[in-house]
Design an enzyme around this catalytic site. Structure first.
Site, PDB file in Angstrom:
ATOM      1  N   THR A 121       0.448  -0.801  -0.047  1.00 29.64           N
ATOM      2  CA  THR A 121      -0.418   0.003  -0.349  1.00 29.64           C
ATOM      3  C   THR A 121       1.036   1.167  -0.068  1.00 29.64           C
ATOM      4  O   THR A 121       0.716   2.558  -0.254  1.00 29.64           O
ATOM      5  CB  THR A 121      -0.454   0.167   0.951  1.00 29.64           C
ATOM      6  OG1 THR A 121       0.255  -0.112   2.748  1.00 29.64           O
ATOM      7  CG2 THR A 121      -2.339  -1.057   1.063  1.00 29.64           C
ATOM      8  N   ASN A 122       2.027   1.398   0.849  1.00 29.75           N
ATOM      9  CA  ASN A 122       2.788   2.796   1.315  1.00 29.75           C
ATOM     10  C   ASN A 122       4.370   1.979   0.319  1.00 29.75           C
ATOM     11  O   ASN A 122       4.952   2.085   1.428  1.00 29.75           O
ATOM     12  CB  ASN A 122       2.321   2.928   2.699  1.00 29.75           C
ATOM     13  CG  ASN A 122       1.889   3.701   2.450  1.00 29.75           C
ATOM     14  OD1 ASN A 122       0.732   3.875   2.229  1.00 29.75           O
ATOM     15  ND2 ASN A 122       0.953   2.670   3.302  1.00 29.75           N
ATOM     16  N   CYS A 255      -3.656   2.890   6.411  1.00 31.85           N
ATOM     17  CA  CYS A 255      -4.299   2.373   7.764  1.00 31.85           C
ATOM     18  C   CYS A 255      -4.914   2.894   8.644  1.00 31.85           C
ATOM     19  O   CYS A 255      -5.525   2.162   8.998  1.00 31.85           O
ATOM     20  CB  CYS A 255      -2.892   1.259   8.156  1.00 31.85           C
ATOM     21  SG  CYS A 255      -2.042   1.319   8.429  1.00 31.85           S
ATOM     22  N   VAL A 611       8.584   2.743  70.132  1.00 30.75           N
ATOM     23  CA  VAL A 611       8.938   0.882  70.032  1.00 30.75           C
ATOM     24  C   VAL A 611       7.419   0.744  71.143  1.00 30.75           C
ATOM     25  O   VAL A 611       6.900   1.431  71.710  1.00 30.75           O
ATOM     26  CB  VAL A 611      10.059  -0.103  70.990  1.00 30.75           C
ATOM     27  CG1 VAL A 611       9.896  -1.432  71.376  1.00 30.75           C
ATOM     28  CG2 VAL A 611      11.318   0.508  70.169  1.00 30.75           C
TER      29      VAL A 611
END
Lengths: 895, 104
Positions: A121-122, A255, A611
């Site tokens: 396509t390209n 696309c 603690v």
């Protein structure tokens, strides 16, 4: 990809190996190129591609019979000119990025040999794009063109390669597979070839799958199915124009181009009218069926590739109806169930489906239907002015590029309508089976070498801000700014007269409440009761009067009184990194905490520690101020530590008058605790020059003052020295913490109920030599790059002016002298304990060997879990911890 | 007194870019003597240069002459490493990483 080489393939292997070797050598040579050389090559390639843009577009159209020359020219220019502008100033050689705040740089490493698959396509634009990107990143590239576009693709590759070569590029850094019936097979063999480092596939789903299956790192970008939502807030005429520009671009072969429109019902008539006005054909239901029959392959359900990139009028004609020759797009209303409509798939041609919707929610959901019909991860678009619908659409749709108010095809290419990276390869993320959602480009063709420099911990020194330190300093209470004071103390404070000393010094009219229920091991029930009392008359000051347990309790009381929703399990969670806590302690406090120690040991008045005892089986997650009363007490306890600067008292009053009546056993126990603080903080992996001085002076004061105090317990001056020593050692551990000895002592204390200072004493003669020898395992802390525990012990012995063996002092080596000094320190500790009558071994505590052996596994486990171990200069192995317990059992002789 | 194998060694320095064959080195190789090739002054190597080194090593090997590459700047040594040509890596004294064969 497991590839079986057949006899037929043997003839191809020469070609495959030749291509791979050429690319390999070129990649090797390219590694020497500078940024300047690379940029000159890229510029030459770009110029060549721009000059050939039209010629290559014509070749592509002639060979593929797809698309439009005019648009393919533009694609070639996007791949060359637009890409050039985006990458021309990007660094791709040497240091490419600096992160000064992280003290780190990134250095580029080429990928190596890239096998690039290009689409039909390209074709030429993809070749131009990938060639330039590879040159910029010093990679070599072997092109595998689509068979239907091989001639024009290879022509494009040759043009840019020759320009690159003339500009000094390595020979053969671009190569290609010639057109032949075996092209596909050669490609498969190359995909599995050991000289190929990366497969970069752009094209159909099959090619991309093959690339990802090759067993090589792969960038595979494939098909999409772009939904475009035209919201009622959109500019309708502009949207129509943009969609036409996009969908007709190269006859729809891009696309990212629009595949299905989702149109708000309110604007659908107006939008469709605009499409018609601009030359689009809106199909009837009957025509839609015909188009679908034609352009969708009934066998696969996907588009019929015969019509990819074909003009609208030809598609209409083949479908059995006619439209004007210049019709731009066939707009197909998709009636019925959208998700099962034939045209719901990708159609790379000027066929555009559409549906109308009645709300934003329906619009986004229909867009999702298209998105998830083969287009996840690829591209989506929205035309809208309403930012909230754009935000909701972007959140919902899974697409690597979501194009706003612009054509999705050219918008997706990047660099034209937006600042996306220019690309001809659209990453689709995991939604499309890809590794990235990027517009793939040069940033994907580099191995990034992160080069972090060593970062030192930023250490701070913090302690209680206001200290009042001489005998009689309790008088400071007369100046205390308070109207309501809450005294936290123990029952013995009243007996020893301390409580009265405090209350009579508080400013007149101060409302005072006293909570005297703190015992040796305060638990959360006690804390909760204290808070309940405080609520009855809210104070502006808490005065902690007592030993370490009282001051620790007061710290926790203040914290939970001011922040009742704190979760104890979170604030008490263990940590390795002393710079951070899992839970963020609230730093705001409006109640001042005044700590008045009545023992000379813990240094709690200047530490950020507290603690707390938990009953065995008690879950700290369930503990908060409201639930504490529900918990039953049990004999067995365990301890949790809270550590944060917010726990530091605001004022400490170190008045030795309060220690004059301290019994001998508590005097010695607490002094031994302070001595342990000084010895452990000195060699801690978080020790600093600031804490070392405090530790050494504390040591000196204890060794000198403790025996003297025992001889003359009511001598305030001697008590004062001991009181100061405890406070100095407290400052040292408040910033450097403790170590192995404390871990062992905590464990012994919990299991056998031994007072903390006494428990510390029985291990000192084991942990001192243990920490003075080269560790089996070094502790990994960046602030402790040198292991110098032995040197520091020796330095302490020198500072204390301890006698060493004459022989060692005069004739021995430096190492010998150091060892002699360490022995001298051990002897000093032994002698001190001996002179005070303090137990030096576990056996002397009255614990039978049978009891001890029975509890040994638990002792080891508890010690190994203890936070104190994290700052020890070595990381003791579990077996070493066990051995230290065993060694500490029998009575000891002088070192 | 020098040992025999030291006597036989010639030292040849490559200066600047190695773009193609180095005739002087070729002559030494042709003489069948062992050669130490000094790369300390070499700042670039081309594809053709790599190919020539490989062919030169092939010739030396057939003549039983030993060729050692020494004083290789890291940039060049990396080129040799990336190129993965066994004879060149051998001349560098580097282990030859056997490339993984295709899964056949």
């Amino acid at each position: 990809m497991p590839t079986t080489i057949t006899e037929q393939d043997l003839g191809l292997m020469d070609q495959v190996n030749s291509l791979a070797r050429k690319a390999r050598l070129a990649a090797a040579v390219f590694s020497q190129y500078s940024q300047e050389q690379v940029d000159n090559i890229v510029k030459a390639m770009t110029i060549a591609a721009i000059n050939a843009a039209q010629d290559l577009a014509v070749s592509a159209c002639e060979e593929t019979k797809m698309g439009l020359v005019e648009d393919k020219i533009q694609k070639n220019l996007v791949a060359s000119e637009f890409q050039f502008h985006q990458i021309r100033n990007k660094k791709t050689v040497g240091i490419i990025k600096e992160f000064p705040e992280d003290n780190m740089v990134e250095v580029a490493e080429p990928i190596g040999v890239i096998l690039a698959l290009s689409p039909v396509t390209n074709p030429t634009s993809t070749i131009i794009f990938k060639s330039i990107a590879c040159a910029k990143t010093r990679n070599s590239i072997i092109f595998s063109p689509h068979l239907m576009a091989a001639d024009c693709s290879n022509k494009a590759a040759r043009i840019v390669y020759e320009a690159a070569l003339a500009a000094g590029a390595p020979r053969d850094f671009i190569t290609w597979i010639d057109k032949s019936p075996r092209l596909r097979r050669v490609t498969e063999l190359l995909m599995a070839h050991p000289e190929v480092d990366l497969v970069f596939a752009t094209g159909g789903t099959h090619m991309v799958k093959a690339a990802y299956s090759s067993g090589k790192p792969a960038i595979g970008v494939g098909s999409g199915n772009t939904p475009v939502y035209v919201h009622k807030s959109a500019n309708i005429t502009a949207a129509a124009t943009d969609i036409i520009i996009s969908k007709t671009f190269d006859n729809g072969t891009e696309c990212p181009s629009e595949q299905t429109l989702i149109i708000d019902d309110e604007i659908s008539d107006q939008l469709l009218s605009e499409f018609k006005r601009l030359g689009c054909h809106v199909c009837s239901a009957e025509e839609v069926d015909k188009v679908a029959e034609t352009v969708i392959d009934a066998r696969t359900g996907g588009m019929n590739y015969k019509y990819v990139g074909q003009p609208a009028n030809l598609i209409a004609e083949h479908s059995g109806f006619t439209v004007p020759a210049d019709s731009k797009i066939l707009l197909c209303p998709m009636l019925g169930e959208l998700r099962r409509h034939k045209l719901v798939v990708e159609k790379l041609m000027p066929v555009l489906g559409y549906v109308t919707v009645h709300s934003d929610q329906e619009g986004i959901n229909r867009a999702l239907d298209i998105n998830y019909a083969g287009g996840t991860g690829h591209t989506a678009g929205i035309f809208a002015d309403d930012e909230s619908v754009i935000a909701n659409f972007s959140e919902a749709i899974n697409a690597g590029r979501i194009i706003i108010n612009s054509p999705t095809s050219i918008g997706g290419l990047g660099g034209v309508y937006n600042n996306l990276n220019t690309t001809l390869s659209f990453g689709c993320g995991t939604g499309g089976g890809n590794i990235t959602t990027d517009n793939v480009g040069i940033s994907n063709l580099i191995n990034y070498k992160r080069v972090p420099r060593r970062s030192n911990f930023i250490m701070s020194f913090q302690t209680t801000k206001n200290l009042y330190i001489n005998p009689g300093s309790l008088d400071h209470l007369r100046e205390l700014k308070t109207k309501t004071a809450f005294i936290v103390t123990s029952k013995s404070a009243a007996k020893r007269g301390h409580l009265a000393l405090v209350t009579e010094r508080l400013p007149a009219h101060t409302r005072v409440d006293t909570f005297s229920e703190i015992d040796a091991e305060p638990d959360f029930d006690t804390i909760a009761r204290a808070i309940k009392r405080m609520k009855q008359s809210p104070p502006d000051t808490i005065i902690a009067l007592g030993g370490g347990s009282v001051i620790d309790a007061a710290k926790i009381i203040r914290l939970f009184y001011e922040h009742p929703n704190l979760n104890l399990a979170e604030v008490a969670v263990s940590f390795l990194d002393f710079r951070h806590r899992l839970a963020v302690f609230p730093q705001e406090t409006s109640i001042q905490l005044v700590a008045i120690p009545t023992t000379s040991g813990t240094g709690s008045e200047v530490t950020p520690f507290a603690v707390l005892s938990l009953h065995d089986g008690e879950d700290p997650i369930s503990l908060n101020v409201g639930t504490a009363d529900e918990h039953k007490t049990s004999a067995q306890k365990r301890k949790v530590s809270l550590i944060d600067q917010v726990l530091l008292p605001d004022i400490a009053i170190i008045d030795a008058n309060l220690t004059k009546t301290l019994p001998k056993d508590i005097t010695v126990d607490s002094a031994v605790d302070a001595l342990t603080h000084s010895l452990e903080s000195l060699v801690s992996s978080f020790a600093s020059d600031y804490t070392d001085g405090l530790a050494l002076e504390a040591m000196r004061l204890i060794l000198e003052a403790l025996p003297a105090v025992l001889e003359n317990p009511s001598n305030v001056l001697l008590r004062h020295k001991l009181h100061n020593a405890a406070c100095l050692a407290g400052m040292a551990i408040g910033n450097a913490s403790v170590g192995l000895n404390h871990a062992l002592a905590h464990s012994l204390g919990v299991v056998f109920g031994i007072p903390h200072g006494r428990a510390n004493g029985v291990f000192l003669l084991s942990t001192l030599p243990h920490n003075a020898k080269i560790p089996t395992k070094f502790t990994a802390v960046s602030s402790y790059p040198l292991w110098i525990a032995d040197e520091k012990y020796a330095r302490a012995a020198q500072f204390l002016n301890l006698p060493v063996d004459e022989k060692a002092e005069k004739g021995s080596s430096r190492e010998g002298l150091k060892q002699a000094l360490i022995v001298a320190l051990r002897r000093a500790v032994f002698d001190l304990l001996q002179s005070c009558g303090q137990p030096k071994s576990i056996a002397e505590l009255g614990i039978s060997e049978q009891q001890f052996q029975k509890e040994l596994p638990k002792l080891v486990r508890l010690a190994f879990e203890d936070l104190s171990l994290r700052t020890n200069p070595s990381l003791p192995l579990q077996e070493e911890v066990a051995q230290l317990f065993v060694e500490a059992y029998p009575p000891r002789s002088r070192p | 007194m020098k040992k025999d194998n030291e006597k036989e060694h010639n030292r040849h320095k490559i200066v600047g870019s190695l773009l193609r064959n180095d005739e002087a080195l070729e002559k030494v190789i042709a003489s069948g003597k062992n050669v130490v090739v000094d790369f300390s002054q070499c700042n670039f190597i081309s594809v053709a240069g790599l190919e020539w080194l490989e062919s030169m090593l092939l010739k030396a090997g057939s003549g039983k002459a030993k060729v050692n590459f020494v004083d290789i700047p890291p940039t060049l040594y990396k080129v040799f490493k990336v190129a993965r040509i066994p004879s060149i890596l051998d001349a560098c004294g580097s282990p030859i990483v056997s490339s993984v064969n295709p899964n056949c």
